[in-house]
Design a protein around this motif. Structure first.
Motif, PDB file in Angstrom:
ATOM      1  N   UNK A 178      -0.375  -3.530   1.836  1.00 55.29           N
ATOM      2  CA  UNK A 178      -1.799  -3.196   1.664  1.00 55.29           C
ATOM      3  C   UNK A 178      -1.996  -1.682   1.695  1.00 55.29           C
ATOM      4  N   UNK A 179      -1.404  -1.047   2.698  1.00 53.46           N
ATOM      5  CA  UNK A 179      -1.561   0.408   2.851  1.00 53.46           C
ATOM      6  C   UNK A 179      -0.898   1.178   1.709  1.00 53.46           C
ATOM      7  N   UNK A 180       0.219   0.651   1.201  1.00 56.72           N
ATOM      8  CA  UNK A 180       0.908   1.299   0.073  1.00 56.72           C
ATOM      9  C   UNK A 180       0.030   1.267  -1.174  1.00 56.72           C
ATOM     10  N   UNK A 181      -0.663   0.145  -1.362  1.00 53.89           N
ATOM     11  CA  UNK A 181      -1.582   0.027  -2.502  1.00 53.89           C
ATOM     12  C   UNK A 181      -2.668   1.094  -2.417  1.00 53.89           C
ATOM     13  N   UNK A 182      -3.293   1.198  -1.238  1.00 56.07           N
ATOM     14  CA  UNK A 182      -4.373   2.178  -1.046  1.00 56.07           C
ATOM     15  C   UNK A 182      -3.848   3.606  -1.222  1.00 56.07           C
ATOM     16  N   UNK A 183      -2.657   3.878  -0.685  1.00 53.83           N
ATOM     17  CA  UNK A 183      -2.062   5.223  -0.798  1.00 53.83           C
ATOM     18  C   UNK A 183      -1.846   5.630  -2.257  1.00 53.83           C
ATOM     19  N   UNK A 184      -1.638   4.658  -3.122  1.00 57.56           N
ATOM     20  CA  UNK A 184      -1.409   4.939  -4.538  1.00 57.56           C
ATOM     21  C   UNK A 184      -2.608   5.569  -5.225  1.00 57.56           C
ATOM     22  N   UNK A 185      -3.784   5.435  -4.587  1.00 61.62           N
ATOM     23  CA  UNK A 185      -5.007   5.992  -5.170  1.00 61.62           C
ATOM     24  C   UNK A 185      -5.465   7.262  -4.449  1.00 61.62           C
ATOM     25  N   UNK A 186      -4.576   7.842  -3.621  1.00 58.95           N
ATOM     26  CA  UNK A 186      -4.958   9.049  -2.876  1.00 58.95           C
ATOM     27  C   UNK A 186      -5.027  10.268  -3.809  1.00 58.95           C
ATOM     28  N   UNK A 187      -5.783  11.251  -3.378  1.00 55.93           N
ATOM     29  CA  UNK A 187      -5.933  12.477  -4.185  1.00 55.93           C
ATOM     30  C   UNK A 187      -7.236  12.468  -4.970  1.00 55.93           C
ATOM     31  N   UNK A 188      -7.835  13.638  -5.095  1.00 56.06           N
ATOM     32  CA  UNK A 188      -9.133  13.755  -5.777  1.00 56.06           C
ATOM     33  C   UNK A 188      -9.057  13.407  -7.263  1.00 56.06           C
ATOM     34  N   UNK A 189      -7.893  13.586  -7.858  1.00 55.56           N
ATOM     35  CA  UNK A 189      -7.768  13.308  -9.297  1.00 55.56           C
ATOM     36  C   UNK A 189      -7.989  11.820  -9.592  1.00 55.56           C
ATOM     37  N   UNK A 190      -7.865  10.980  -8.544  1.00 58.91           N
ATOM     38  CA  UNK A 190      -8.043   9.534  -8.730  1.00 58.91           C
ATOM     39  C   UNK A 190      -9.466   9.086  -8.411  1.00 58.91           C
ATOM     40  N   UNK A 191     -10.314  10.010  -7.944  1.00 61.81           N
ATOM     41  CA  UNK A 191     -11.673   9.650  -7.555  1.00 61.81           C
ATOM     42  C   UNK A 191     -12.426   8.983  -8.701  1.00 61.81           C
ATOM     43  N   UNK A 192     -13.242   8.001  -8.357  1.00 59.06           N
ATOM     44  CA  UNK A 192     -14.026   7.302  -9.380  1.00 59.06           C
ATOM     45  C   UNK A 192     -14.284   5.864  -8.966  1.00 59.06           C
ATOM     46  N   UNK A 193     -14.930   5.115  -9.833  1.00 56.82           N
ATOM     47  CA  UNK A 193     -15.316   3.730  -9.529  1.00 56.82           C
ATOM     48  C   UNK A 193     -14.117   2.824  -9.286  1.00 56.82           C
ATOM     49  N   UNK A 194     -13.049   3.052 -10.046  1.00 56.03           N
ATOM     50  CA  UNK A 194     -11.861   2.195  -9.915  1.00 56.03           C
ATOM     51  C   UNK A 194     -11.255   2.362  -8.527  1.00 56.03           C
ATOM     52  N   UNK A 195     -11.056   3.607  -8.117  1.00 49.16           N
ATOM     53  CA  UNK A 195     -10.486   3.902  -6.801  1.00 49.16           C
ATOM     54  C   UNK A 195     -11.361   3.305  -5.689  1.00 49.16           C
ATOM     55  N   UNK A 196     -12.658   3.502  -5.783  1.00 47.55           N
ATOM     56  CA  UNK A 196     -13.585   2.999  -4.765  1.00 47.55           C
ATOM     57  C   UNK A 196     -13.523   1.477  -4.666  1.00 47.55           C
ATOM     58  N   UNK A 197     -13.548   0.817  -5.813  1.00 46.82           N
ATOM     59  CA  UNK A 197     -13.543  -0.649  -5.837  1.00 46.82           C
ATOM     60  C   UNK A 197     -12.265  -1.221  -5.222  1.00 46.82           C
ATOM     61  N   UNK A 198     -11.133  -0.640  -5.612  1.00 44.83           N
ATOM     62  CA  UNK A 198      -9.839  -1.142  -5.115  1.00 44.83           C
ATOM     63  C   UNK A 198      -9.639  -0.832  -3.634  1.00 44.83           C
ATOM     64  N   UNK A 199      -9.863   0.434  -3.269  1.00 43.07           N
ATOM     65  CA  UNK A 199      -9.587   0.827  -1.881  1.00 43.07           C
ATOM     66  C   UNK A 199     -10.509   0.119  -0.889  1.00 43.07           C
ATOM     67  N   UNK A 200     -11.764  -0.089  -1.257  1.00 50.83           N
ATOM     68  CA  UNK A 200     -12.685  -0.798  -0.360  1.00 50.83           C
ATOM     69  C   UNK A 200     -12.193  -2.212  -0.081  1.00 50.83           C
ATOM     70  N   UNK A 201     -11.806  -2.899  -1.152  1.00 53.14           N
ATOM     71  CA  UNK A 201     -11.385  -4.293  -1.009  1.00 53.14           C
ATOM     72  C   UNK A 201     -10.057  -4.416  -0.270  1.00 53.14           C
ATOM     73  N   UNK A 202      -9.093  -3.598  -0.647  1.00 52.04           N
ATOM     74  CA  UNK A 202      -7.758  -3.700  -0.036  1.00 52.04           C
ATOM     75  C   UNK A 202      -7.761  -3.178   1.395  1.00 52.04           C
ATOM     76  N   UNK A 203      -8.618  -2.206   1.688  1.00 51.08           N
ATOM     77  CA  UNK A 203      -8.723  -1.705   3.063  1.00 51.08           C
ATOM     78  C   UNK A 203      -9.209  -2.818   3.998  1.00 51.08           C
ATOM     79  N   UNK A 204     -10.140  -3.639   3.521  1.00 48.98           N
ATOM     80  CA  UNK A 204     -10.606  -4.775   4.327  1.00 48.98           C
ATOM     81  C   UNK A 204      -9.465  -5.749   4.590  1.00 48.98           C
ATOM     82  N   UNK A 205      -8.634  -5.978   3.573  1.00 46.91           N
ATOM     83  CA  UNK A 205      -7.468  -6.864   3.738  1.00 46.91           C
ATOM     84  C   UNK A 205      -6.539  -6.278   4.807  1.00 46.91           C
ATOM     85  N   UNK A 206      -6.294  -4.972   4.729  1.00 45.18           N
ATOM     86  CA  UNK A 206      -5.418  -4.313   5.701  1.00 45.18           C
ATOM     87  C   UNK A 206      -5.985  -4.429   7.118  1.00 45.18           C
TER      88      UNK A 206
END
Length: 201
Positions: free
Chosen positions: A156-184
């Protein structure tokens, strides 16, 4: 009033009284289970989320039954992990993904698939712990469960880490990290309750 009518009314009164007693006992049991869930959840990293996700299982968790509590926590984790895995898989097929987003999403699909697999195996293994007759067998099964749930949390944490960094900011990052963070978070809680069960045996 005839004898038959009197007997019928008496029987109905007894049945109503018995039903009321059973209902109040059920309410008391549920209340005790909720208190047990709250006190157990206070030892986890995300206690509010823990109580929120486990309270619906109160009828299936007897007070002071650490195994039932750990099994319920695992069920919550697996359910949310499956939902997130399905969501990530759908998102990975979006045509509008940037190259880095696509790669992170592709990796996340693999991570969440592994997480679901490990949690599924953990639930089966957890069931074996109540059937063991020796401490060594119990410890072996518990070690497997703890290893797999820890690995699922890492996924779970590896998935979220894959979207780290400002260059990844946006709706996709927010949607994925919010959901997977809850799973973690629910998986972290499950691991804490599993460790609690292991230490109580």
């Amino acid at each position: 009033m005839s004898q038959a009518t009197f007997s019928l009314l008496l029987l109905l009164s007894i049945l109503c009284l018995a039903a009321g007693t059973a209902e109040s006992a059920g309410v008391r049991n549920r209340s005790s289970s909720i208190e047990y869930i709250k006190s157990s959840c206070s030892t986890t990293r995300y206690p509010t989320l823990c109580v929120q996700t486990l309270s619906p299982y109160a009828n299936k968790i007897q007070p002071n039954n650490a195994l039932q509590l750990a099994q319920a926590a695992l069920s919550v984790s697996l359910s949310k992990s499956r939902s997130a895995s399905s969501y990530v898989s759908k998102m990975s097929r979006l045509k509008s993904l940037k190259a880095r987003e696509y790669q992170a999403m592709k990796d996340c699909v693999d991570n969440m698939s592994d997480s679901v697999d490990r949690l599924s195996r953990s639930i089966k293994e957890m069931g074996q712990t109540s059937q063991t007759t020796s401490q060594s067998d119990f410890s072996w099964h518990m070690s497997n469960v703890q290893t797999w749930v820890s690995a699922a949390l890492t996924d779970d944490n590896t998935c979220v880490d894959g979207f780290s960094g400002h260059s990844m900011d946006g709706n996709v990052k927010t949607a994925i990290t919010n959901r997977v963070t809850t799973v973690a978070q629910v998986t972290s809680n499950a691991l804490a309750l599993i460790n609690r069960y292991a230490s109580s045996h």
